[in-house]
Design a protein around this motif. Structure first.
Motif, PDB file in Angstrom:
ATOM      1  N   VAL A 142       0.838  -1.199   0.000  1.00 24.15           N
ATOM      2  CA  VAL A 142       0.000   0.000   0.000  1.00 24.15           C
ATOM      3  C   VAL A 142       0.876   1.253   0.000  1.00 24.15           C
ATOM      4  N   LEU A 143       1.924   1.260   0.811  1.00 21.85           N
ATOM      5  CA  LEU A 143       2.808   2.427   0.830  1.00 21.85           C
ATOM      6  C   LEU A 143       3.593   2.545  -0.475  1.00 21.85           C
ATOM      7  N   ALA A 144       3.942   1.426  -1.094  1.00 20.21           N
ATOM      8  CA  ALA A 144       4.590   1.476  -2.408  1.00 20.21           C
ATOM      9  C   ALA A 144       3.606   2.016  -3.444  1.00 20.21           C
ATOM     10  N   SER A 145       2.343   1.640  -3.323  1.00 16.89           N
ATOM     11  CA  SER A 145       1.307   2.164  -4.214  1.00 16.89           C
ATOM     12  C   SER A 145       1.189   3.675  -4.055  1.00 16.89           C
ATOM     13  N   GLU A 146       1.180   4.133  -2.824  1.00 14.89           N
ATOM     14  CA  GLU A 146       1.123   5.579  -2.552  1.00 14.89           C
ATOM     15  C   GLU A 146       2.327   6.292  -3.149  1.00 14.89           C
ATOM     16  N   ALA A 147       3.510   5.762  -2.929  1.00 15.95           N
ATOM     17  CA  ALA A 147       4.723   6.400  -3.442  1.00 15.95           C
ATOM     18  C   ALA A 147       4.673   6.492  -4.970  1.00 15.95           C
ATOM     19  N   LEU A 148       4.207   5.440  -5.610  1.00 15.23           N
ATOM     20  CA  LEU A 148       4.091   5.431  -7.068  1.00 15.23           C
ATOM     21  C   LEU A 148       3.075   6.464  -7.541  1.00 15.23           C
ATOM     22  N   LEU A 149       1.876   6.428  -6.963  1.00 15.57           N
ATOM     23  CA  LEU A 149       0.813   7.321  -7.426  1.00 15.57           C
ATOM     24  C   LEU A 149       1.111   8.785  -7.096  1.00 15.57           C
ATOM     25  N   ALA A 150       1.870   9.029  -6.039  1.00 15.54           N
ATOM     26  CA  ALA A 150       2.256  10.405  -5.717  1.00 15.54           C
ATOM     27  C   ALA A 150       3.171  10.984  -6.788  1.00 15.54           C
ATOM     28  N   LYS A 151       3.994  10.121  -7.387  1.00 16.13           N
ATOM     29  CA  LYS A 151       4.900  10.552  -8.464  1.00 16.13           C
ATOM     30  C   LYS A 151       4.226  10.504  -9.821  1.00 16.13           C
ATOM     31  N   ASN A 152       3.356   9.512 -10.012  1.00 13.65           N
ATOM     32  CA  ASN A 152       2.759   9.261 -11.317  1.00 13.65           C
ATOM     33  C   ASN A 152       1.291   8.858 -11.110  1.00 13.65           C
ATOM     34  N   PRO A 153       0.380   9.820 -11.100  1.00 15.73           N
ATOM     35  CA  PRO A 153      -1.021   9.521 -10.807  1.00 15.73           C
ATOM     36  C   PRO A 153      -1.734   8.642 -11.840  1.00 15.73           C
ATOM     37  N   HIS A 154      -1.146   8.484 -13.018  1.00 18.40           N
ATOM     38  CA  HIS A 154      -1.773   7.674 -14.067  1.00 18.40           C
ATOM     39  C   HIS A 154      -0.754   6.707 -14.670  1.00 18.40           C
ATOM     40  N   PRO A 155      -0.280   5.759 -13.859  1.00 15.35           N
ATOM     41  CA  PRO A 155       0.755   4.844 -14.363  1.00 15.35           C
ATOM     42  C   PRO A 155       0.200   3.775 -15.295  1.00 15.35           C
TER      43      PRO A 155
END
Length: 157
Positions: free
Chosen positions: A107-120
């Motif tokens: 979940v925290l990895a998901s947050e870190a990803l989406l914070a940088k790239n909201p539409h991966p």
């Protein structure tokens, strides 16, 4: 030695122990952040993942001396946010949680990803989660959950 001061889940805290102590151990033993798990002690599995100044880190590899002045977020703090609610809903929609051991780190990895790239893209999601090992789900459900959260939580990240 002076106490090590940092912010933990929005609260100012201090730690009077050794600067060489591992953040993982301090979070679990001193602050009862049980979402932070010890899976490998080598920074390979992601079960101990936390956000440190907004960056995903393996807390088993972080000495307390490096935490001075930092902002640390564990799942205990993150779960109070709207972003977490979007991820939790998405994970639930696709049954992405099985045993649960890896999920706080995922979940925290998901947050870190989406914070940088909201539409991966799917490939970017897989890369963003690659530091977290899961032995139960086969990853596809988790990848799908992140994609759903990105779509349904549009504007949160």
């Amino acid at each position: 030695m002076d106490a090590i001061r940092f912010t933990l889940n929005g609260a100012e805290v201090s730690y009077a122990g050794s600067a060489a102590d591992r953040l993982l151990d301090v979070l679990r033993n001193n602050y009862r952040c049980t979402s932070v798990k010890c899976g490998c002690r080598e920074g390979e599995c992601g079960a101990c993942s936390v956000l440190m100044d907004g960056v995903l880190v393996n807390s088993c590899c972080v000495a307390m001396g490096a935490v001075e002045g930092a902002e640390i977020v564990t799942l205990e703090g993150y779960r109070e946010t709207k972003r977490f609610a979007a991820l939790a809903d998405a994970y639930g929609q696709v049954s992405a949680v099985q045993c649960g051991f890896c999920i706080p780190g995922m979940v925290l990895a998901s947050e870190a990803l989406l914070a940088k790239n909201p539409h991966p893209t799917e490939e970017e999601i897989r890369e963003g989660l690659s530091g977290n090992l899961c032995r139960c789900t086969g990853y596809n459900a988790i990848v799908n959950a992140v994609a759903i959260a990105a779509k349904e939580g549009d504007g949160l990240w």
